[in-house]
Design a protein around this motif. Structure first.
Motif, mmCIF file in Angstrom:
data_model
loop_
_atom_site.group_PDB
_atom_site.id
_atom_site.type_symbol
_atom_site.label_atom_id
_atom_site.label_comp_id
_atom_site.label_asym_id
_atom_site.label_seq_id
_atom_site.Cartn_x
_atom_site.Cartn_y
_atom_site.Cartn_z
ATOM 1 N N SER B 44 56.091 41.185 19.752
ATOM 2 C CA SER B 44 55.125 40.413 20.333
ATOM 3 C C SER B 44 53.375 41.035 20.426
ATOM 4 O O SER B 44 52.649 40.356 19.335
ATOM 5 N N GLN B 89 56.579 32.058 21.248
ATOM 6 C CA GLN B 89 57.645 32.080 21.736
ATOM 7 C C GLN B 89 58.037 30.759 23.379
ATOM 8 O O GLN B 89 59.012 31.335 23.144
ATOM 9 N N ASP B 164 56.992 33.806 16.912
ATOM 10 C CA ASP B 164 57.788 34.548 17.682
ATOM 11 C C ASP B 164 59.181 34.464 18.395
ATOM 12 O O ASP B 164 58.919 33.155 19.245
ATOM 13 N N GLU B 165 59.708 33.939 17.792
ATOM 14 C CA GLU B 165 61.491 33.738 18.019
ATOM 15 C C GLU B 165 61.169 32.089 18.295
ATOM 16 O O GLU B 165 61.243 32.130 19.431
HETATM 17 MG MG LIG Z 1 58.496 39.508 22.477
#
Ligand SMILES: [Mg+2]
Ligand SMILES: Nc1ncnc2c1ncn2[C@@H]1O[C@H](COP(=O)(O)OP(=O)(O)OP(=O)(O)O)[C@@H](O)[C@H]1O
Lengths: 414, 218
Positions: B44, B89, B164-165
């Motif tokens: 990240s 995320q 991010d994910e």
């Molecule tokens: Mg992360």
């Protein structure tokens, strides 16, 4: 950002309404209090300036001072010791050179009109009731050119005085105090100079108790004959073309003459100083709105900024600039200030309208005896500007801190 | 759009703790990169630096050979708005706005929301949430919110998309939906994609994997 700012405000209705309420009440309060105070002041000023006179010339009576007497009696003597220093009052209760004054006043281009008066304290008697009053002898036509008295008449007209001898206009309160009616005869007496009956032909009501209970108007000649002083004059009232120059005009005349010359400001000095106090109260009110509105907005926005940190980070990552973020919060404060101020104006106006229907002095001709409320645009302008400006100013601080937040700092801190 | 990382180091805190130890790579225009690695390896952190949201302690990021650190604030923000797309995320939506308005948020910066309404509805349709367009975003489930966030990142057809994910909160079906969509815009619009994922299957969809091990490329 306007759209989002409005959404933010709508999304927390309770907070928004409470904040608006603070601003609204502050503004409405300022408007109604200013309306009352300024209305009262305008009313009194009108009485001072228009119903009385701009400048009054009176016989000067002042205390006798020791140096004056010494210089007069012993111009060279420096070593005078009084056993009892001289004291007393010098003076005459009449104006010396009336023709000189009238000539001077009629030639002065600044003077619109002047009127001679003889004011004497008299004892008024009706049946078994006696009371002390001030008798004012006037030439009705001259006096009406100087003083706007007619609006205060409740019965009759001042002009009626010239229609016959020994007629009087009295305050309504005096009439009821002695229990007399229109058409009755009051006996006015001047101690050892004797007494004469006068017929009541009209009444007035200024709304000031002392005047209404203690003043009687008659013709100048009748007052002079009662006083056994055929051409005596105690006061000259003057109306100027420009009331603004009353004070310098009075000072100029005073310096050049024996008599006491006072402008309306000097005559009503104590009341005018009350106005100053009232103005201080009003300005304190203005500051109070500033603080109430300001603090409310500051609190709400600071909280919102904290709650919306993540959203701020999102907006910044999407490409909204620091300025956009500042604007987003600044706008919220400005919208609150604008709407709150506006509603405050309307509510304040309604309150003032309602107040102005309250009867405070029944029977008074002026303003129909209702409470005098000022609707001066200035009040509304100041009220709104203050509310809006303080809202904008206090939202600036949290808004700027929101603009300074960096998206990463926000994301990391969660 | 090509992204180049040159000697990127990042330290946090006092005394400084180095999290990224000099990262060098080039991501070519139109590449689909999967950024993988264990939790805490610095994925990240690197993604935020690559996407102009964070500054490297040392080193620099170049977009088509332009050093982004030399840009002024106005340019950086216009670049983010017009050229980049983000999916975080944690799906961050604005709860005061409707689903559709959230998707249109990037377009509002340049007052282009009307022009993009049709596209926004198309995106919502692809992600199966067109029927919820008028709802406030707070009324959606986590997975639905994530899909709205992805639709938002795609609305202006970014040159580079950072994610991010994005599938972290989604079930298999919706995860596949999102991945297929990423694949589709990568193929159709030649969007450069940098995707952090823990899922080896998704990582395989990418053209290349960059694996981080304790802040270095492994
Ligand atoms: Mg992360
Ligand atoms: N603001 C910060 N201050 C100090 N240390 C930080 C900060 N942000 C990240 N770190 C540290 O940097 C390292 C990398 O964090 P990062 O979030 O990049 O990991 P990640 O690979 O994304 O992990 P995950 O897969 O769990 O999301 C971690 O050890 C983390 O503790």
């Amino acid at each position: 950002m306007n759209f989002l700012a409005i959404r933010y405000l709508l999304s927390k209705k309770k907070q928004t309404i409470l904040t608006l309420l603070g601003i609204t009440l502050g503004t409405a309060g300022y408007i109604s209090i200013s309306g009352i105070m300024l209305g009262f002041q305008t009313y009194l000023l009108d009485q001072f300036i228009n119903s009385d006179c701009h400048v009054r010339i009176q016989a000067r009576d002042e205390p006798v001072t020791e140096p004056e007497v010494r210089n007069l009696l012993f111009p060279e003597g420096n070593s005078i010791h009084w056993i009892t220093p001289p004291s007393g009052r010098r003076g005459e209760d009449n104006i010396d050179n009336v023709p000189g004054w009238t000539e001077r006043l009629s030639k002065d281009p600044r003077v619109l009109a002047y009127a001679l008066q003889l004011q004497i304290p008299v004892i008024t008697q009706f049946a078994k009731v006696t009371t002390t009053t001030q008798l004012i002898g006037i030439n009705p036509d001259d006096q009406l050119r100087v003083s706007n008295l007619e609006p205060y008449m409740t019965v009759g007209s001042f002009k009626d005085l010239s229609k016959g001898a020994n007629q009087i206009m009295v305050g309504e309160a005096l009439l009821s105090k002695v229990g007399a009616r229109i058409g009755d005869y009051l006996v006015l007496s001047l101690g050892n100079k004797g007494s004469q009956p006068f017929k009541v032909i009209g009444t007035f009501k200024f709304g000031m108790k002392r005047t209404d209970e203690g003043t009687i108007y008659t013709r100048l000649v009748d007052a002079q004959s009662l006083n056994r002083s055929p051409s005596k004059v105690s006061d000259i009232t003057v109306k100027l073309i420009d009331p603004e120059i009353s004070l310098p005009f009075a000072q100029e005349l005073s310096a050049k003459s024996q008599e006491l010359v006072q402008s309306w400001e000097q005559i009503n000095e104590s009341t005018l100083s009350v106005f100053k106090t009232q103005d201080i109260v009003r300005y304190s009110m203005t500051i109070a709105i500033l603080v109430v509105a300001g603090f409310g907005i500051f609190n709400v926005l600071s909280m919102t900024v904290t709650q919306k940190r993540k959203e701020i980070a999102i907006l910044r990552s999407i490409g909204y600039e620091p300025f956009d973020i500042t604007e987003l919060f600044l706008l919220q404060g400005m919208i609150l200030g604008f709407i709150g101020g506006l509603i405050g104006l309307i509510i304040g106006f309604i309150i003032c309208k309602l107040l102005s229907t309250i009867e405070v002095s029944p029977g008074r001709a002026m303003g129909m005896g209702k409470m005098m409320i000022s609707f001066a645009p200035r009040i509304y302008l100041i009220g709104f500007t203050t509310a809006f400006a303080s809202s904008a100013f206090s939202s600036f601080i949290p808004a700027r801190s929101a603009g300074k937040m960096e998206p990463m700092d926000i994301m990391r801190s969660d | 759009m090509k992204i180049e990382a040159r000697g990127i180091k990042k330290s946090f805190g006092m005394p400084p703790q180095e999290v990224l130890h000099g990262i060098d790579f080039i991501i070519n225009s139109g590449e689909f990169i999967a950024l993988t690695g264990r939790s805490g390896s610095g994925k990240s952190t690197l993604l935020y630096i690559l996407s102009t949201l964070d500054q490297a302690s040392e080193g620099k990021v170049l977009f088509d050979d332009e050093d982004a650190s030399t840009w002024d604030s106005k340019k950086v923000h216009a670049f983010r708005n017009q050229k980049l797309g983000f999916v975080f995320q944690f799906h961050y939506l604005l709860p005061e706005l409707s689903v559709l308005e959230n998707v249109l948020l990037p377009t509002m910066k340049t007052h282009a929301e009307e022009k993009n309404k049709t596209r926004a509805m198309e995106l919502l349709d692809i992600f199966g949430i067109a029927d919820k367009a008028a709802r406030f975003s707070g009324q959606l489930s986590g997975g639905e919110q994530q899909r709205v966030a992805i639709a938002r990142s795609m609305i202006l057809r970014p040159k580079i998309l950072f994610a991010d994910e994005p599938t972290g909160n989604l079930d298999t079906h919706n995860g596949d939906l999102v991945m297929n969509q990423l694949k589709k815009i990568h193929e159709e619009e030649k969007t450069t994609i940098v995707l952090i994922t823990h899922d080896p299957d998704f990582a395989k969809l990418a053209g290349r994997q960059i694996n981080l091990i304790d802040g270095s490329i492994g």
